[in-house]
Design an enzyme around this catalytic site. Structure first.
Site, PDB file in Angstrom:
ATOM      1  N   GLU A 192     -92.854   5.413  -2.822  1.00 59.27           N
ATOM      2  CA  GLU A 192     -92.403   5.667  -1.460  1.00 59.27           C
ATOM      3  C   GLU A 192     -91.483   4.498  -1.131  1.00 59.27           C
ATOM      4  OE1 GLU A 192     -93.325   5.629   3.173  1.00 59.27           O
ATOM      5  OE2 GLU A 192     -94.038   4.141   1.780  1.00 59.27           O
TER       6      GLU A 192
ATOM      7  N   ASP B 150     -97.402   3.099  -1.903  1.00 69.72           N
ATOM      8  CA  ASP B 150     -97.023   2.972  -0.501  1.00 69.72           C
ATOM      9  C   ASP B 150     -96.072   1.786  -0.312  1.00 69.72           C
ATOM     10  OD1 ASP B 150     -97.684   3.852   2.309  1.00 69.72           O
ATOM     11  OD2 ASP B 150     -98.214   1.744   2.483  1.00 69.72           O
TER      12      ASP B 150
HETATM   13  C1  BGC Z   1     -97.222   5.384   5.011  1.00 69.37           C
HETATM   14  C2  BGC Z   1     -97.452   5.344   6.471  1.00 69.37           C
HETATM   15  C3  BGC Z   1     -98.015   3.992   6.809  1.00 69.37           C
HETATM   16  C4  BGC Z   1     -97.141   2.856   6.298  1.00 69.37           C
HETATM   17  C5  BGC Z   1     -97.857   1.560   6.282  1.00 69.37           C
HETATM   18  C6  BGC Z   1     -96.158   4.354   4.831  1.00 69.37           C
HETATM   19  O1  BGC Z   1     -95.597   4.419   3.673  1.00 69.37           O
HETATM   20  O2  BGC Z   1     -96.803   6.637   4.540  1.00 69.37           O
HETATM   21  O3  BGC Z   1     -98.293   6.374   6.898  1.00 69.37           O
HETATM   22  O4  BGC Z   1     -98.112   3.864   8.194  1.00 69.37           O
HETATM   23  O5  BGC Z   1     -96.743   3.098   4.999  1.00 69.37           O
HETATM   24  O6  BGC Z   1     -98.796   1.540   5.256  1.00 69.37           O
END
Ligand code: BGC
Length: 555
Positions: free
Chosen positions: A277, A214
């Protein structure tokens, strides 16, 4: 909180272990947004047991792996992306035993399992943040500006709206790029590195096959935390390098994790992966995350954000393939996830376009991620009442869709659809309809945490199964063909001549045409239709490609 397995035993092995060309290079991976997938206990919230019970559906759909969104102990200030204990399962979703059983059951079916790891921030309920001494070392605290420190240390804005800083009772400020309940960790502290490596090992020991990282572009901040000097920072995310996103320093972390993943996998004859991500301004900068000694995959959000126009699609595909090829990595395509407007709605509210876009994506070389419900052609829900909203950005006046990246195809999206309902993310998170005519459509024995539309009876898994015209059967057929055609996943691709508005390219075993125009286009039939997102006709060697369609041709 410590949770124990009632019967600890060696971790189950992933299917097809060993180093080879890389199972992930062409894998189709299905995102299970746990709280909205399947509810086993009737509390209206999806859980791990519910997900386990539905694994045969995913096997039958034809995916290679599942990615489970965070199910860890969390106050749920941001749908579980605010983790209080990375080694415990939140009681909302079950127990560690349930996680163990889910991983085993998936492996028994030949499905791999990827879990989320959230390293940029923790929950403010995490024991580190609760202890003032530890917090000071492991998070980013700074004195305020102004005469008595009453102003935030810099001008950074939270992705969810408002300042990225909150002042404590002690008078100093802490950084939170997301909600105030999600304080950013201090990655200059080696203890933070050590802890995340230990967390990874914990889940690897439970048998997982990888991690979706993330905010993989966020952990390192520019020295001195300089001002940005721009008041609309949400629009800059993913468009340029910012002092808090896509800093070069993040790559050292990914290199360390790659060493860990390779070392762990090599010792056990399996391949475990990391998928970033990361919102980077260009395909070239995104490719840095998938250099041979970094993560294995990075979501291609530039493809996700491309408008439904042949030239734009072609240039994004070319740029992505060139950039990833330059570092020897495959491209990782994606059209929908839990943060963006479902692509049925985003691409102009057109199921025809969504089906065509999916067939296009699945014909491209590389790996692809599917988001639960897209195989049903679910639209974004855009009429949720305020009282059921849960997206933290809704309460902070931010713009959470594309929260972690730039906006969507505003031009082709209908009013209000470009950023979800008023720009928030609950509308893509409505629980799945499985069967029946009425909510909760088999989601579970109780209700559903977000209301499902009254007209989803025709969209359920049960309603679509066996109907050759359904979107579900289209996905099944495409995934089956992908498995049957060797080289389709990771083999070469070449563009073929095509009229304006149409894309054509060859892959091992097929030619793919995409008509992005709203009307039929005729062209010499390139072969025999194998699969099409809309009925295609061939007469006297002339093919009529329906508007907004994609066809795979046997050549
Ligand atoms: C997630 C989101 C989240 C954010 C903070 C993103 O990469 O996919 O859903 O709100 O990170 O963790």
């Amino acid at each position: 909180m410590t949770q124990e397995l009632t019967s600890p035993s060696p971790a189950p092995q992933a299917p097809g272990t060993g180093r080879g060309p890389g199972w992930w290079r062409d894998a189709v991976i299905y995102q299970v947004y746990v709280r909205s997938f399947a509810d086993s206990d009737g509390d209206g919230i999806g859980d791990l047991r519910g997900a386990r019970e539905r694994l045969p559906y995913l096997k039958d759909l034809g995916v290679d792996a599942v990615w489970l969104t965070p199910f860890y102990a969390s106050p749920q200030a941001d749908g579980g992306y605010d983790v209080a204990d990375y080694r415990a399962v939140d009681p909302l979703f079950g127990t560690l035993q349930d996680a163990d059983e889910l991983i085993r059951a998936a492996h028994d079916l030949g499905l791999r399992v990827i879990v989320d790891i959230v390293p940029n921030h923790t929950s403010d309920r995490h024991p580190w943040f609760q202890d003032p001494e530890l917090a000071r070392q492991r998070y980013l605290f700074r004195p305020g500006k102004g005469e008595s420190g009453e102003l935030p240390p810099n001008d950074w804005e939270s992705v969810f709206g408002g300042p990225a800083w909150t002042r404590t009772d002690r008078g100093d400020w802490y950084l939170h790029l997301f909600a105030p309940e999600q304080p950013d960790l201090n990655w200059d502290n080696p203890e933070v590195h050590a802890e995340f490596e230990a967390i990874m090992r914990f889940w690897l020991d439970l048998g997982v096959d990888g991690f979706r990282v993330d905010v993989a572009h966020g952990m390192i901040k520019a020295p001195g935390l300089p001002d940005i000097g721009h008041g609309a920072q949400a629009q800059l995310i993913g468009a340029q390098v910012l002092p808090f996103f896509d800093q070069d320093g993040v790559h050292a972390i990914h290199r360390a994790w790659r060493r860990l993943l390779d070392g762990y996998g090599d010792a056990r004859g399996k391949q475990v992966i990391g998928v970033a991500e990361a919102w980077a301004p260009t395909a070239e900068r995104l490719a840095l995350y998938v250099r041979p000694d970094e993560l294995h995959q990075a979501f291609n959000f530039q493809f996700l954000n491309a408008p439904w126009q042949s030239d734009a699609l072609r240039s994004v595909i070319d740029a992505s393939l060139a950039a990833t090829a330059s570092v020897g990595a495959p491209t990782t395509w994606v059209l929908s996830n839990h943060d963006v407007v479902r692509h049925t709605t985003r691409l102009g509210g057109s199921l025809a376009r969504a089906r065509a876009a999916t067939l296009l994506m699945l014909a491209l070389p590389g790996s692809a991620y599917l988001y639960q419900g897209e195989e049903l052609g679910l639209p974004e829900v855009t009429d949720l009442p305020d009282e059921v909203r849960q997206d933290p950005a809704f309460f902070r006046g931010g713009r959470a869709t594309g929260a972690v990246g730039p906006g969507t195809d505003t031009e082709s999206a209908p009013d209000g659809a470009a950023g979800g309902q008023d720009g928030f993310r609950d509308g893509c998170r409505v629980p799945l309809p499985w069967s029946g005519e009425l909510p909760p459509y088999g989601f579970g024995p109780g209700g559903s945490w977000l209301p499902q539309p009254a007209d989803w009876g025709g969209l359920t898994v049960a309603a679509q199964t066996g109907d050759p015209a359904s979107t579900l059967e289209l996905y099944r057929a495409a995934l089956e063909l992908r498995r049957r055609l060797p080289g389709l996943g990771d083999g070469p691709m070449s563009w073929a001549p095509a009229p304006d508005g149409v894309l054509a390219f060859t892959r091992p075993g097929l030619l793919c045409t995409v008509n992005t125009l709203g009307h039929d286009v005729g062209l010499p039939a390139p072969g025999t239709p194998l699969l099409s997102s809309a009925p295609v006709t061939v007469d006297d060697a002339t093919a009529q490609l329906p508007g907004d369609s994609c066809t795979w041709w046997a050549i």
